[in-house]
Write a protein that holds these residues in place. Sequence first.
Motif, PDB file in Angstrom:
ATOM      1  N   ILE A 338       0.782  -1.151  -0.063  1.00  0.00           N
ATOM      2  CA  ILE A 338      -0.124   0.028   0.006  1.00  0.00           C
ATOM      3  C   ILE A 338       0.851   1.137  -0.011  1.00  0.00           C
ATOM      4  CG2 ILE A 338      -2.049  -0.998   1.145  1.00  0.00           C
ATOM      5  CD1 ILE A 338      -0.891   0.291   3.748  1.00  0.00           C
ATOM      6  N   ALA A 339       0.358   2.259  -0.589  1.00  0.00           N
ATOM      7  CA  ALA A 339       0.805   3.376  -0.656  1.00  0.00           C
ATOM      8  C   ALA A 339       0.256   4.517   0.385  1.00  0.00           C
ATOM      9  CB  ALA A 339       1.197   4.268  -2.023  1.00  0.00           C
ATOM     10  N   VAL A 340       1.138   4.966   1.299  1.00  0.00           N
ATOM     11  CA  VAL A 340       0.577   5.912   2.267  1.00  0.00           C
ATOM     12  C   VAL A 340       1.327   7.172   2.447  1.00  0.00           C
ATOM     13  CG1 VAL A 340       0.044   6.399   4.643  1.00  0.00           C
ATOM     14  CG2 VAL A 340      -0.172   4.102   3.862  1.00  0.00           C
ATOM     15  N   ARG A 341       0.734   8.090   1.609  1.00  0.00           N
ATOM     16  CA  ARG A 341       1.575   9.445   1.313  1.00  0.00           C
ATOM     17  C   ARG A 341       0.903  10.461   2.335  1.00  0.00           C
ATOM     18  NH1 ARG A 341       1.028   7.760  -3.452  1.00  0.00           N
ATOM     19  NH2 ARG A 341       2.973   6.741  -4.429  1.00  0.00           N
ATOM     20  N   SER A 342      -0.385  10.522   2.836  1.00  0.00           N
ATOM     21  CA  SER A 342      -0.910  11.452   3.663  1.00  0.00           C
ATOM     22  C   SER A 342      -1.636  10.456   4.748  1.00  0.00           C
ATOM     23  CB  SER A 342      -1.706  12.170   2.883  1.00  0.00           C
ATOM     24  OG  SER A 342      -2.948  11.619   2.424  1.00  0.00           O
ATOM     25  N   ALA A 343      -1.945  11.397   5.863  1.00  0.00           N
ATOM     26  CA  ALA A 343      -2.822  10.884   6.962  1.00  0.00           C
ATOM     27  C   ALA A 343      -3.882  10.263   6.095  1.00  0.00           C
ATOM     28  CB  ALA A 343      -3.046  11.615   7.849  1.00  0.00           C
ATOM     29  N   SER A 344      -4.538  11.068   5.117  1.00  0.00           N
ATOM     30  CA  SER A 344      -5.925  10.611   4.647  1.00  0.00           C
ATOM     31  C   SER A 344      -5.822   9.229   3.801  1.00  0.00           C
ATOM     32  CB  SER A 344      -6.730  11.695   3.688  1.00  0.00           C
ATOM     33  OG  SER A 344      -5.920  12.697   3.715  1.00  0.00           O
ATOM     34  N   ASP A 345      -4.470   8.975   3.387  1.00  0.00           N
ATOM     35  CA  ASP A 345      -4.339   7.631   2.746  1.00  0.00           C
ATOM     36  C   ASP A 345      -4.449   6.704   3.908  1.00  0.00           C
ATOM     37  OD1 ASP A 345      -4.049   8.667   0.335  1.00  0.00           O
ATOM     38  OD2 ASP A 345      -1.712   8.589   0.237  1.00  0.00           O
ATOM     39  N   ALA A 346      -3.800   6.886   4.757  1.00  0.00           N
ATOM     40  CA  ALA A 346      -3.604   5.918   6.055  1.00  0.00           C
ATOM     41  C   ALA A 346      -5.009   5.579   6.569  1.00  0.00           C
ATOM     42  CB  ALA A 346      -2.864   6.424   7.260  1.00  0.00           C
ATOM     43  N   VAL A 347      -6.045   6.734   6.604  1.00  0.00           N
ATOM     44  CA  VAL A 347      -7.291   6.415   7.295  1.00  0.00           C
ATOM     45  C   VAL A 347      -7.979   5.515   6.552  1.00  0.00           C
ATOM     46  CG1 VAL A 347      -9.166   7.710   7.722  1.00  0.00           C
ATOM     47  CG2 VAL A 347      -7.195   8.628   8.606  1.00  0.00           C
ATOM     48  N   GLY A 348      -7.738   5.861   5.114  1.00  0.00           N
ATOM     49  CA  GLY A 348      -8.492   5.092   3.967  1.00  0.00           C
ATOM     50  C   GLY A 348      -8.235   3.487   3.959  1.00  0.00           C
ATOM     51  N   HIS A 349      -6.914   3.240   4.327  1.00  0.00           N
ATOM     52  CA  HIS A 349      -6.524   1.905   4.477  1.00  0.00           C
ATOM     53  C   HIS A 349      -6.655   1.304   5.780  1.00  0.00           C
ATOM     54  CE1 HIS A 349      -4.467   1.559   0.752  1.00  0.00           C
ATOM     55  NE2 HIS A 349      -3.958   2.656   0.947  1.00  0.00           N
ATOM     56  N   GLY A 350      -7.622   2.177   6.753  1.00  0.00           N
ATOM     57  CA  GLY A 350      -7.939   1.694   7.870  1.00  0.00           C
ATOM     58  C   GLY A 350      -6.748   1.525   8.898  1.00  0.00           C
ATOM     59  N   ILE A 351      -5.711   2.524   8.611  1.00  0.00           N
ATOM     60  CA  ILE A 351      -4.599   2.583   9.677  1.00  0.00           C
ATOM     61  C   ILE A 351      -4.952   3.676  10.611  1.00  0.00           C
ATOM     62  CG2 ILE A 351      -2.304   3.001  10.039  1.00  0.00           C
ATOM     63  CD1 ILE A 351      -1.953   1.310   7.320  1.00  0.00           C
ATOM     64  N   PHE A 352      -4.997   3.865  11.559  1.00  0.00           N
ATOM     65  CA  PHE A 352      -5.046   5.029  12.652  1.00  0.00           C
ATOM     66  C   PHE A 352      -4.385   5.337  13.721  1.00  0.00           C
ATOM     67  CE2 PHE A 352      -9.717   3.129  11.398  1.00  0.00           C
ATOM     68  CZ  PHE A 352      -9.765   4.006  10.478  1.00  0.00           C
ATOM     69  N   LEU A 353      -4.115   6.624  14.014  1.00  0.00           N
ATOM     70  CA  LEU A 353      -3.161   7.252  15.014  1.00  0.00           C
ATOM     71  C   LEU A 353      -3.900   7.803  16.067  1.00  0.00           C
ATOM     72  CD1 LEU A 353      -0.087   7.408  15.640  1.00  0.00           C
ATOM     73  CD2 LEU A 353      -0.209   9.814  14.743  1.00  0.00           C
ATOM     74  N   VAL A 354      -3.476   7.358  17.261  1.00  0.00           N
ATOM     75  CA  VAL A 354      -3.873   8.214  18.404  1.00  0.00           C
ATOM     76  C   VAL A 354      -2.638   8.756  18.999  1.00  0.00           C
ATOM     77  CG1 VAL A 354      -5.024   8.082  20.713  1.00  0.00           C
ATOM     78  CG2 VAL A 354      -5.871   6.375  18.883  1.00  0.00           C
ATOM     79  N   PRO A 355      -2.696  10.049  18.692  1.00  0.00           N
ATOM     80  CA  PRO A 355      -1.234  10.763  18.893  1.00  0.00           C
ATOM     81  C   PRO A 355      -1.039  11.113  20.374  1.00  0.00           C
ATOM     82  CG  PRO A 355      -2.720  12.453  18.109  1.00  0.00           C
ATOM     83  CD  PRO A 355      -3.451  11.127  18.032  1.00  0.00           C
ATOM     84  N   GLU A 356       0.052  11.245  20.726  1.00  0.00           N
ATOM     85  CA  GLU A 356       0.739  11.223  22.175  1.00  0.00           C
ATOM     86  C   GLU A 356       0.045  12.506  22.874  1.00  0.00           C
ATOM     87  OE1 GLU A 356       5.436  11.935  24.154  1.00  0.00           O
ATOM     88  OE2 GLU A 356       5.005  12.071  22.022  1.00  0.00           O
ATOM     89  N   ASP A 357       0.032  13.688  22.093  1.00  0.00           N
ATOM     90  CA  ASP A 357      -0.185  14.994  22.884  1.00  0.00           C
ATOM     91  C   ASP A 357      -1.655  15.024  22.376  1.00  0.00           C
ATOM     92  OD1 ASP A 357      -0.592  17.449  23.681  1.00  0.00           O
ATOM     93  OD2 ASP A 357       1.212  18.148  22.874  1.00  0.00           O
ATOM     94  N   ARG A 358      -2.494  14.710  23.350  1.00  0.00           N
ATOM     95  CA  ARG A 358      -3.986  14.559  22.955  1.00  0.00           C
ATOM     96  C   ARG A 358      -4.556  16.044  22.805  1.00  0.00           C
ATOM     97  NH1 ARG A 358      -4.825  11.757  26.691  1.00  0.00           N
ATOM     98  NH2 ARG A 358      -5.104  13.269  28.429  1.00  0.00           N
TER      99      ARG A 358
END
Lengths: 519, 338
Positions: A338-358
């Motif tokens: 898979i190509a992930v070039r932006s956060a929206s790409d990642a979200v599109g593939h079902g990959i999500f991030l819960v960042p450190e600094d809420r």
Amino acid sequence: MTAESADAAQQESAEPAAAQPFLRLKGVRKSYPGVQALAGLDLEVRPGEVIGLVGENGAGKSTLLKLLGGIAAPDGGTIEIDGVSHTRLSVSQSIAAGIAFVHQELNLFDNLDVAANVFIGREPRRFGCLNIVDTRRQRAAVAPLLDQLGAGFSPDTLVGRLSLAQQQLVEIAKALSQQARLVIFDEPTSSLPIAESEKLLAIMARLSRRGIAVIFVSHRLTEVQRAADRVVVLRDGRLAGRLTRAEISHDRLVKLMIGRDLKVDYAAPKTARGGVALALSGIRTAAYPRQAVDLDLHRGEILGLAGLVGSGRTELARAIFGIDPVHGGGLSLDGKEIAVRSASDAVGHGIFLVPEDRKATGILLDFTVAENISLPNLDAHASNWIVSAGSERRQAEASRGELGIKVPDVATLTATLSGGNQQKVVLAKWLAMQPRVIILDEPTRGIDVGSKSEIYLLMRALADAGVTILMISSDMEEVIGVSDRIAVMCEGRISGILTRAQFSEENVLLLAVGNRVVP
Amino acid sequence: MTTDLSLEKAIGQRTHSGFVAWLVSRQIFWVLLAAVLSVIAMSLLTSTFATPNNLFNVTRNFAFVAIVGIGMTAVIITGGIDLSVGSTVLISAMTTTVIMHAGLPITIAFPAAIAASLTVGAINGVLIAIAGMPAFVVTLGMMSIARSIGMVMSNNALIYEFGPDQAILFAIGGGSVRVFGLPIPNPVIVMVLLTAITAFLFNWTRWGRHLFAIGGNEKAAILTGVPVRAVKVSVYMFVSFCAGLTGFLMVGWLGSVTTGLGSGMELTVIAATVIGGANLAGGSGTALGAVVGAGLIEIIRNSLTLLGISTFWQGTFVGGFIVLAVAFDRLRNTETSE
């Protein structure tokens, strides 16, 4: 610190303990709207003693520091310095009394040199009315202080060029130059590499030998155990207990902090892990462009990613999530590249991030709970571009029940929620989207112990449902308690992967500093 | 404990405050009230204000600022700014003029004018959102570049010949439509439609939600997968579209174009949006706010003229309202944070 030096510190502290207290708090109270931050606290600080100050978030530690720094005024009680009692301190009284702070977030000017930082606001002048800053005298005064601290940099170094640990030395030099009699360290080691933390503990011991009292606020109980002559534990604004050096133990500290024996509920996995879900092959991040990272994450597992601050964990997570450009290598999800070039790409593939600094990056404080949950998934609530408030609300209500978000109404502004509940909102927004991989960066930082357990249970429930979880954490107990496997990073590479049987603090630390694991 | 209490407080606020309290807390309500009171006062004080002719002029004049203001609001919601709108108005007007003067029909001139404006917006947007340059500087540069290109296009000639479709052009920009027997200037019709459409976009669509998300916390928006760059480019194109529309309408109204057209307009437009409740730090603003703000500014201007007060005083009044609007905002924020 070795056992020898610990003994030495103890012997030395025995003597000044008999001295007159430098500072004595009697029945100090402070409340903020809705919170009793300090409810009648008594505390004595004698010259040359190192006091560990521990307590959960909200126990009243920061309020106590504010009162001592003259930033806030107590509602009642007295603060006695050298036998003179005050109902409150002003900032200048606090400085004049010799109380100095080394804060977690340093108050330094990056664009000025070390000497200027030490003397900021009280620069030596010359040429009478011309009032020109005497930089030569300034430097001459700072040089011996830096020597005493064993700092390997000169007074004319720009502060911006120094590492975090070196910048802390500048703060300490500043305290010494003000003839400090009490230096308060507010979580000084929380973002330092281990070797630097050791040096800092040694400096505290050195200050104490010179008769300077030290208050050491820390969440790292092992360090408190080693450095402190005695420990003061706060809970709900009260003194929960005092421990002498001999009495200090991890279990006792925790028990005093939370008021009961606490076993954080980690929940064991119900299902065996599946095949490889996300595979990283030769990923190079901007922070460590020469290190290629290979890592397989399995379906249904919680992979802990441990390592020291600066080891490249967060950068790796940001690269996987497409926020930072990757300098090489690729990702594959369920065997497909898979190509992930932006956060929206990642979200599109079902990959999500819960960042450190809420608060800074995880959540929109001026959006409602429902709006936060629907934000990444507006398509699902929209037909022909029009967002349906009803559908949004139903989703949020469902999440609220499922995750136990404590909020009277999903139309409440997220800013009014507690840290634990905000974190649940962040999780809820991703759960609503059938996640395949969730990256959690320090998922329970700043969250109280009760909510921690709930979040661990949630993580486990997700993993059991087949979601792959990558958890970055600096909290050793958490990494060992929650993970199915632990990958440890050191200077941008994976220095080793531990399976459950190999889990121990020692093994994680050995890998974190780049050593091999003891078999 | 903190949370519990603030929650109770939040619930309390929600249930105890009715419609009136909600209304009173809105900046736009006070601005509207000021505008209405001025209108009433002027109608009583002068015989010249409440004439059909004067009202026709007032509404048409403020429509131009309002249309651009609606676009500006979108930009300001995302935390950006566009200083090049006045110059974009000129680019659009010049494109229309040059094409129609060459004898080409309005069906070519209008799309060309809009396309030229959108190009300006796209360049702004790409430089800001993708190259990551500060909006203030990019659009300040564009303000200068676009005006200069507009001047080059004019070839230093004042054109008032618009070829075969001249009558249509003048009718669109300068004409009016009768609604319930009242002549409503066409720019006002455009303004009303645009306000309705934009208000809808802001409140009910994904795009609108994304604007507020970006303005509220851009980092969080990025991490949530909001296509921040694309949305930001679209926003600068949207304000340029509004400016292009205005430029086209203004040619028809004025009957000729000077190179000074739209000069200084950006500041009036920003003033209108701020008075209407948009926050320059991003995260808040309404389409109607820009319209009401523009209306108030025009009423002040017109009133001063009719009262025989030097127009030099106009700046004092408008400036006073800007400061008042911001002061109001501060006051409201300290109230809620307590």
